[in-house]
Design a protein around this motif. Sequence first.
Motif, PDB file in Angstrom:
ATOM      1  N   ALA A 303     -71.776 -64.134   1.036  1.00 44.24           N
ATOM      2  CA  ALA A 303     -70.401 -63.953   1.499  1.00 44.24           C
ATOM      3  C   ALA A 303     -70.045 -62.479   1.437  1.00 44.24           C
ATOM      4  CB  ALA A 303     -69.434 -64.776   0.647  1.00 44.24           C
ATOM      5  N   GLU A 304     -69.023 -62.107   2.204  1.00 43.98           N
ATOM      6  CA  GLU A 304     -68.556 -60.726   2.251  1.00 43.98           C
ATOM      7  C   GLU A 304     -67.175 -60.629   1.646  1.00 43.98           C
ATOM      8  OE1 GLU A 304     -69.537 -58.164   5.698  1.00 43.98           O
ATOM      9  OE2 GLU A 304     -67.351 -58.017   5.953  1.00 43.98           O
ATOM     10  N   ARG A 305     -66.975 -59.635   0.814  1.00 44.72           N
ATOM     11  CA  ARG A 305     -65.706 -59.441   0.112  1.00 44.72           C
ATOM     12  C   ARG A 305     -64.626 -58.985   1.088  1.00 44.72           C
ATOM     13  NH1 ARG A 305     -61.770 -59.650  -2.695  1.00 44.72           N
ATOM     14  NH2 ARG A 305     -61.551 -58.975  -4.850  1.00 44.72           N
ATOM     15  N   THR A 306     -63.456 -59.584   0.972  1.00 40.39           N
ATOM     16  CA  THR A 306     -62.299 -59.154   1.752  1.00 40.39           C
ATOM     17  C   THR A 306     -61.507 -58.138   0.934  1.00 40.39           C
ATOM     18  OG1 THR A 306     -60.756 -60.804   0.888  1.00 40.39           O
ATOM     19  CG2 THR A 306     -62.213 -61.489   2.709  1.00 40.39           C
ATOM     20  N   ALA A 307     -60.370 -57.718   1.466  1.00 40.54           N
ATOM     21  CA  ALA A 307     -59.508 -56.772   0.755  1.00 40.54           C
ATOM     22  C   ALA A 307     -58.533 -57.468  -0.186  1.00 40.54           C
ATOM     23  CB  ALA A 307     -58.747 -55.908   1.759  1.00 40.54           C
ATOM     24  N   ALA A 308     -58.542 -58.802  -0.224  1.00 39.84           N
ATOM     25  CA  ALA A 308     -57.608 -59.541  -1.078  1.00 39.84           C
ATOM     26  C   ALA A 308     -57.956 -59.340  -2.549  1.00 39.84           C
ATOM     27  CB  ALA A 308     -57.653 -61.020  -0.730  1.00 39.84           C
ATOM     28  N   PRO A 309     -56.961 -59.449  -3.432  1.00 39.99           N
ATOM     29  CA  PRO A 309     -57.242 -59.306  -4.866  1.00 39.99           C
ATOM     30  C   PRO A 309     -58.180 -60.407  -5.353  1.00 39.99           C
ATOM     31  CG  PRO A 309     -54.874 -59.199  -4.424  1.00 39.99           C
ATOM     32  CD  PRO A 309     -55.529 -59.657  -3.160  1.00 39.99           C
TER      33      PRO A 309
END
Length: 329
Positions: A303-309
């Motif tokens: 999976a790829e990290r989003t900008a969400a906390p």
Amino acid sequence: MSSVPHIPVLGREAVDHLAPRAGGIYVDATFGAGGYSRAILEVPGTRIIAIDRDRTAITGGAELVERSAGRLTLVEDRFSNLAEICAAQGLDGVDGVVMDVGVSSMQLDQAGRGFSFRLDGPLDMRMGQTGPTAADVVARASEGDLADIIYLFGEERHSRRIARAIVADRQETPFTTTRALADLVGRVVRSKPGDIHPATRTFQALRIFVNEELEELQTALAAAERVLRPGGRLVVVSFHSLEDRIVKNFLGARSRTGGGSRHLPEVAQIAPSFQLLTRRPVVAGEDEVAHNPRARSAKLRAAERTAAPAQEDDQPLSWPRLSDVMRGG
């Protein structure tokens, strides 16, 4: 010693999903024989923090550290501590984390480590150098705890029969070797030609329990979520259904969107912290399985990290804990 570099199961697929870029910073959370680190180092300017709780792996990686010209740092620690390890290295974020979960073939092949029922050795099974051994657990755990451990972590349907036999026999002679325990399980669990060895599930259960592997995995996933920068990637290869379930559930929960009803008042949704790269797990091809039967059970999720906390840590796993069992709780 062979000069041929060790290639991890699904190694090419793992690195492809990690997609290392020039100048990026990566965590090889389970260094082992260094297969992932070697591949990442081929990308110019990359820096790697590699972790392993096995001192033998750290020692074996010294040559690669020397050849990396300062780009590879090896840390002897549990991979669940990867966030603290990154902070200690002065990093406030990384571009990728890769994990190969479970026991390594190198550990299985060393009789003195006590992982294999096929090789006679001390009943140890520890990946690191500290903590109770499998012999300690077998000697001190109650019959009920032993049955739960073997059933939950080994998915062994004869767990109560095995636990009863262990408790009866240990009163006369403590279990100190892999052969003694494997022989007992072989007497208790009958198998047919072509079946796996009767002790397979019991040894697997004790190994997972002694090393607290499932708790480690759950904590490491949450730690990776905290250290990954937006666009950073998490790649996990697992070999056991319980491990894969933890990874699947973690990434599923962290990537979930929507879920409300148009007939009910709007509820604030938690922004997904990951975007799935693998809707279904990647598995090994026929050629890899033919060369390495262990690859048959391997599953890769990414999976790829989003900008969400980062989201709140998951609730603790609800099964026997090593510290409780060893103190008779």
